[in-house]
Design an enzyme around this catalytic site. Structure first.
Site, mmCIF file in Angstrom:
data_model
loop_
_atom_site.group_PDB
_atom_site.id
_atom_site.type_symbol
_atom_site.label_atom_id
_atom_site.label_comp_id
_atom_site.label_asym_id
_atom_site.label_seq_id
_atom_site.Cartn_x
_atom_site.Cartn_y
_atom_site.Cartn_z
ATOM 1 N N SER A 1 -12.586 -5.271 3.279
ATOM 2 C CA SER A 1 -11.554 -4.265 3.756
ATOM 3 C C SER A 1 -12.597 -3.019 4.089
ATOM 4 O O SER A 1 -13.933 -2.848 3.440
ATOM 5 C CB SER A 1 -10.750 -3.975 2.446
ATOM 6 O OG SER A 1 -10.248 -2.334 2.766
ATOM 7 N N HIS B 1 2.000 -6.391 3.874
ATOM 8 C CA HIS B 1 1.211 -5.701 3.182
ATOM 9 C C HIS B 1 1.582 -6.055 1.584
ATOM 10 O O HIS B 1 1.281 -4.981 0.822
ATOM 11 C CB HIS B 1 1.084 -4.338 3.455
ATOM 12 C CG HIS B 1 -0.311 -3.612 3.539
ATOM 13 N ND1 HIS B 1 -0.932 -3.500 4.404
ATOM 14 C CD2 HIS B 1 -0.756 -3.390 2.250
ATOM 15 C CE1 HIS B 1 -1.998 -2.650 4.284
ATOM 16 N NE2 HIS B 1 -2.081 -2.825 2.803
HETATM 17 C C1 FMN Z 1 -4.262 -4.242 -4.560
HETATM 18 C C2 FMN Z 1 -4.365 -4.414 -3.021
HETATM 19 C C3 FMN Z 1 -4.980 -3.830 -2.212
HETATM 20 C C4 FMN Z 1 -4.931 -4.265 -0.926
HETATM 21 N N1 FMN Z 1 -5.790 -3.558 0.077
HETATM 22 C C5 FMN Z 1 -5.672 -3.904 1.499
HETATM 23 C C6 FMN Z 1 -6.561 -3.277 2.525
HETATM 24 O O1 FMN Z 1 -7.433 -2.533 2.214
HETATM 25 N N2 FMN Z 1 -6.305 -3.671 3.675
HETATM 26 C C7 FMN Z 1 -5.474 -4.524 4.157
HETATM 27 O O2 FMN Z 1 -5.351 -4.692 5.393
HETATM 28 N N3 FMN Z 1 -4.667 -4.965 3.342
HETATM 29 C C8 FMN Z 1 -4.635 -4.827 1.974
HETATM 30 N N4 FMN Z 1 -3.674 -5.244 1.162
HETATM 31 C C9 FMN Z 1 -2.815 -6.408 1.566
HETATM 32 C C10 FMN Z 1 -3.471 -7.616 1.562
HETATM 33 O O3 FMN Z 1 -4.525 -8.017 2.471
HETATM 34 C C11 FMN Z 1 -2.339 -8.915 1.645
HETATM 35 O O4 FMN Z 1 -1.660 -8.413 3.084
HETATM 36 C C12 FMN Z 1 -1.165 -8.881 0.612
HETATM 37 O O5 FMN Z 1 -1.922 -8.650 -0.518
HETATM 38 C C13 FMN Z 1 -0.248 -10.287 0.803
HETATM 39 O O6 FMN Z 1 0.551 -10.110 -0.160
HETATM 40 P P1 FMN Z 1 0.110 -11.115 -1.636
HETATM 41 O O7 FMN Z 1 -0.682 -10.109 -2.459
HETATM 42 O O8 FMN Z 1 1.688 -11.167 -2.016
HETATM 43 O O9 FMN Z 1 -0.269 -12.250 -1.295
HETATM 44 C C14 FMN Z 1 -3.882 -5.124 -0.143
HETATM 45 C C15 FMN Z 1 -3.160 -5.905 -1.244
HETATM 46 C C16 FMN Z 1 -3.144 -5.436 -2.572
HETATM 47 C C17 FMN Z 1 -2.452 -6.445 -3.705
#
Ligand code: FMN
Length: 381
Positions: free
Chosen positions: A109, A278
């Site tokens: 990220s 997300h």
């Molecule tokens: C703690 C956390 C931080 C995240 N940070 C980012 C990020 O910096 N950029 C991004 O595109 N998605 C981010 N996401 C989303 C994840 O890439 C992903 O889309 C999402 O976690 C998928 O859902 P799941 O946790 O149910 O598998 C984040 C998710 C979580 C849980």
């Protein structure tokens, strides 16, 4: 709770909860508003059942896939997530090493806590660099140039975070970067001394992707101000089209949900889209990626690689998405809780369990390859 007692997502989540200070656990575990989309993401997989074939000669199963030009040994990848060294002191290093070991892709990220260059050296496997669209066009260009120089294969622009989601758990604990905890939040840290000692005795917390652009360490900027002040809510398809041309390689948009937008992504030359809300952290009430998958695969699946993420906790969830036409499936909290619970060995154990579950489920479904998994293997209720 110990690592060798963790058999599934829920066990890892429990172990992470025991180890992490409350505000950090809730930052990972939480989502927007009433968290309905977050819950729906996993429930959506239960809207359909698998219909297996038998007697298909499944002694050897090949679960590899090719997505955005990258060959992955398994059809899941570690989706980019922010701030990993807050969850475990090894952070992105642990995830890069584990993904490399399992021959799969992982994302760094732009809010990552290890540099994309260092992650590149550790993994050896395909790497995604996830970034946001900044008002400062120079910064956007710099980020792409830096990723190119580091040997990153896939650029991933996240388009569902044009403004921050309403994370009420974080408001309650006072979670913010840099830390500005309220009294209740500080108390939560005090009762997890092992985490606090680890955090304090390892290298200083940094956001190396933003070094030179944003002064987080000095406290001049917070993550919430980064979203509200530095990202450009005026961005349009024309802006992204210019970026795609400038990158000139594999480029995907993360957070596409409508057929209309999927078509536009094809039109501007993207090579992939990730259907995603997300992890329920942005627009609560938005549809789950799995529910939206068939419609989008039907519209653009022959012209662009369609991926999805959200709520994936089991090998059978992955099989259902593949059967509908996803090229690969992203994992978020599925690897973050193991990271928080036990660092690299935790992520490796979770990925191994996922690999074994996918292999077992493919055998039980009578499928030797991912291509053999088809829509006829699913029945919606
Ligand atoms: C703690 C956390 C931080 C995240 N940070 C980012 C990020 O910096 N950029 C991004 O595109 N998605 C981010 N996401 C989303 C994840 O890439 C992903 O889309 C999402 O976690 C998928 O859902 P799941 O946790 O149910 O598998 C984040 C998710 C979580 C849980």
């Amino acid at each position: 709770m110990r690592l060798n007692q963790c058999q599934n997502f829920h066990d890892f989540r429990r172990m992470a909860r025991q180890r992490l200070p409350g505000p950090i656990f809730n930052y990972i575990d939480g989502a927007a508003d009433d968290e309905t989309t977050y819950r729906r993401n996993t429930e959506a997989f239960e809207a359909c059942d698998l219909v297996p074939d038998v007697l298909r000669g499944v002694a050897d199963v090949d679960m590899s896939v090719t997505v955005m030009g990258q060959k992955l040994a398994m059809p899941v990848y570690c989706s980019p997530t922010a701030l990993q060294r807050l969850f475990h002191h090894d952070g992105e290093r642990a995830v890069a090493a584990a993904a490399g070991k399992f021959g799969t892709m992982f994302g760094v990220s732009s809010l990552g806590t290890v540099s994309l260059e260092e992650a590149r050296r550790i993994s050896g496997g395909p790497q995604v660099y996830q970034f946001y669209f900044h008002k400062d066009r120079g910064l956007n260009r710099d980020m792409m140039a830096r990723a190119k120089a580091a040997g990153v294969q896939v650029m991933m622009l996240t388009v569902d975070s044009i403004t921050g989601g309403n994370r009420e758990r974080d408001k309650r604990t006072g979670f913010a970067i840099p830390f500005r905890l309220n009294l209740a939040g500080i108390a939560q840290f005090a009762i997890k001394p092992a985490w606090a000692i680890n955090y304090a005795t390892h290298e200083r917390f940094r956001l190396p992707q933003l070094d030179g652009h944003v002064d987080m360490g000095g406290g001049a900027m917070s993550i919430s101000r980064y979203f509200t002040e530095m990202l450009d809510p005026a961005m349009t398809w024309d802006d992204v089209a210019a970026m795609v041309r400038e990158w000139g390689g594999q480029f995907c948009l993360k957070g596409i949900m409508s057929v209309e937008d999927a078509r536009r992504a094809v039109d501007i030359g993207c090579t992939g889209i990730v259907l995603s809300n997300h992890g329920g952290r942005q627009l609560d009430g938005s549809r789950s990626a799995f529910d939206q998958l068939a419609e989008i695969v039907d519209a653009v699946g022959d012209r662009i690689d369609v991926m999805m993420d959200g709520g994936v906790q089991r090998g059978t969830h992955v099989l259902k998405a593949l059967a509908l036409g996803a090229k690969a499936v992203g994992l978020g909290r599925y690897y973050l809780f193991p990271l928080a619970a036990a660092g690299r060995p935790g992520v490796e154990r979770a990925l191994e369990q996922m690999r074994v579950e996918i292999e077992r489920a493919m055998k039980l479904m009578g499928c030797r390859t991912v291509a053999e998994l088809q829509r006829r293997h699913l029945r919606f209720r």
